[in-house]
Design an enzyme around this catalytic site. Structure first.
Site, PDB file in Angstrom:
ATOM      1  N   THR A  25      -0.481   1.450  -8.534  1.00  0.00           N
ATOM      2  CA  THR A  25      -1.356   1.569  -7.626  1.00  0.00           C
ATOM      3  C   THR A  25      -0.761   2.266  -6.027  1.00  0.00           C
ATOM      4  O   THR A  25       0.529   2.125  -5.949  1.00  0.00           O
ATOM      5  CB  THR A  25      -1.822   0.140  -7.080  1.00  0.00           C
ATOM      6  OG1 THR A  25      -2.425  -0.561  -8.170  1.00  0.00           O
ATOM      7  CG2 THR A  25      -2.854   0.245  -5.805  1.00  0.00           C
ATOM      8  N   GLY A  82       4.778   3.186  -7.396  1.00  0.00           N
ATOM      9  CA  GLY A  82       5.315   3.423  -5.898  1.00  0.00           C
ATOM     10  C   GLY A  82       6.035   2.135  -5.369  1.00  0.00           C
ATOM     11  O   GLY A  82       6.050   1.208  -6.048  1.00  0.00           O
ATOM     12  N   GLU A 103       0.815  -6.094  -9.643  1.00  0.00           N
ATOM     13  CA  GLU A 103       1.770  -5.098  -9.901  1.00  0.00           C
ATOM     14  C   GLU A 103       2.971  -5.923 -10.170  1.00  0.00           C
ATOM     15  O   GLU A 103       3.636  -5.586 -11.264  1.00  0.00           O
ATOM     16  CB  GLU A 103       2.234  -4.406  -8.564  1.00  0.00           C
ATOM     17  CG  GLU A 103       1.359  -3.459  -8.031  1.00  0.00           C
ATOM     18  CD  GLU A 103       1.396  -2.711  -6.855  1.00  0.00           C
ATOM     19  OE1 GLU A 103       1.003  -1.813  -6.592  1.00  0.00           O
ATOM     20  OE2 GLU A 103       2.497  -3.425  -5.996  1.00  0.00           O
TER      21      GLU A 103
HETATM   22  C1  A5P Z   1       0.272  -1.062  -3.564  1.00  0.00           C
HETATM   23  O1  A5P Z   1      -0.014  -2.302  -2.943  1.00  0.00           O
HETATM   24  C2  A5P Z   1       1.501  -0.815  -3.181  1.00  0.00           C
HETATM   25  O2  A5P Z   1       2.553  -1.742  -3.587  1.00  0.00           O
HETATM   26  C3  A5P Z   1       1.914   0.576  -3.296  1.00  0.00           C
HETATM   27  O3  A5P Z   1       2.604   0.815  -4.915  1.00  0.00           O
HETATM   28  C4  A5P Z   1       2.874   1.004  -2.500  1.00  0.00           C
HETATM   29  O4  A5P Z   1       2.416   0.715  -1.129  1.00  0.00           O
HETATM   30  C5  A5P Z   1       3.210   2.208  -2.473  1.00  0.00           C
HETATM   31  O5  A5P Z   1       1.902   3.341  -2.152  1.00  0.00           O
HETATM   32  P1  A5P Z   1       2.083   4.749  -1.794  1.00  0.00           P
HETATM   33  O6  A5P Z   1       2.780   5.673  -3.024  1.00  0.00           O
HETATM   34  O7  A5P Z   1       0.696   5.145  -1.296  1.00  0.00           O
HETATM   35  O8  A5P Z   1       3.022   4.887  -0.769  1.00  0.00           O
END
Ligand code: A5P
Length: 233
Positions: A25, A82, A103
């Site tokens: 996500t 990410g 996640e």
């Molecule tokens: C989602 O809840 C988060 O864990 C994302 O995986 C994390 O914030 C990284 O997001 P970006 O790629 O938008 O920085």
């Protein structure tokens, strides 16, 4: 092409026919999901995918990627996502997008975890830039807040912005307490994150949190920086 897109495309090269793949996500994982969808269309890549959040499911469906529920697969070969902060030991803070509980199911169930970030996500120690998001049952906000305070944390209820008044409500109908812990930016060890990880897991009313420490042994970090991709194995 920016660094986020570069690592997203690089990660998608690691997807092979027959794999069960976890889709992350956020803005970086979005590039990965789109490239996986392109490979399914153009290369007839044959894989099964599991989503990490409602937002991810919406994107995957819009891109034509069929999804299985995490309950329908015993293991995932690969999970790509990410992170908000990446420490030198590959410990992570996740959950800026409030999706860390879903996640973590994928991080737990995968054989390989590919973390995709731009260079700005690398930190010398966790907690300097981001709080630790803690998902709590709505009826336990006060109780969980007191529990986190007893561990040395200060909490703020995460508020929605834009299209909703009041707090952010997660995919699971819960609320988020963003927790910060005393952390000396100029040195010092900071909190004992491993102990906090376990202690947060044990608090009544806490559903999950954004400290991802125990997955480092199976993690590889792809860092997009300087026009290339650096691998931290
Ligand atoms: C989602 O809840 C988060 O864990 C994302 O995986 C994390 O914030 C990284 O997001 P970006 O790629 O938008 O920085």
């Amino acid at each position: 092409m920016d660094d986020k897109q570069r690592v997203g495309l690089e990660a998608a090269k690691q997807v092979q026919d027959g794999m069960v793949v976890g889709l992350g996500t956020g803005s970086t994982a979005t590039h990965f999901v789109r490239e996986v969808a392109r490979r399914i269309r153009d290369e007839k890549l044959s894989i099964r995918c599991v989503s990490s959040s409602f937002a991810c499911s919406l994107l995957a469906r819009a891109e034509g990627i069929p999804l299985l529920s995490v309950d329908q697969v015993a293991r995932l070969d690969l999970y790509v996502d990410g992170a908000d902060e990446v420490a030198p030991d590959k410990g992570l803070i996740k959950g800026r997008g409030a999706a860390m509980v879903g996640e973590k199911l994928l991080a737990e169930g995968c054989d390989r975890f590919l973390v995709i970030v731009d260079g700005g996500k690398l930190v010398n120690k966790l907690g300097l830039k981001f709080p630790v998001p803690v998902e709590v049952l709505p009826e336990a906000v006060q109780l969980a807040g007191r529990g986190i305070a007893a561990l040395g944390g200060k909490t703020a209820l995460r508020m929605a912005s834009g299209g909703k008044d009041g707090p952010v409500v997660t995919d699971h109908g819960n609320l988020i307490l963003d927790a910060t812990f005393a952390n000396d930016a100029k040195g010092g060890a900071g909190p004992d994150w491993k102990a906090l990880d376990a202690a947060l897991d044990g608090l009544p009313g806490v559903v999950g949190h954004g400290l991802f420490l125990r997955y480092a042994p199976k993690s590889t970090v792809l860092v997009g920086e300087g026009g290339g991709v650096r691998v931290i194995a």
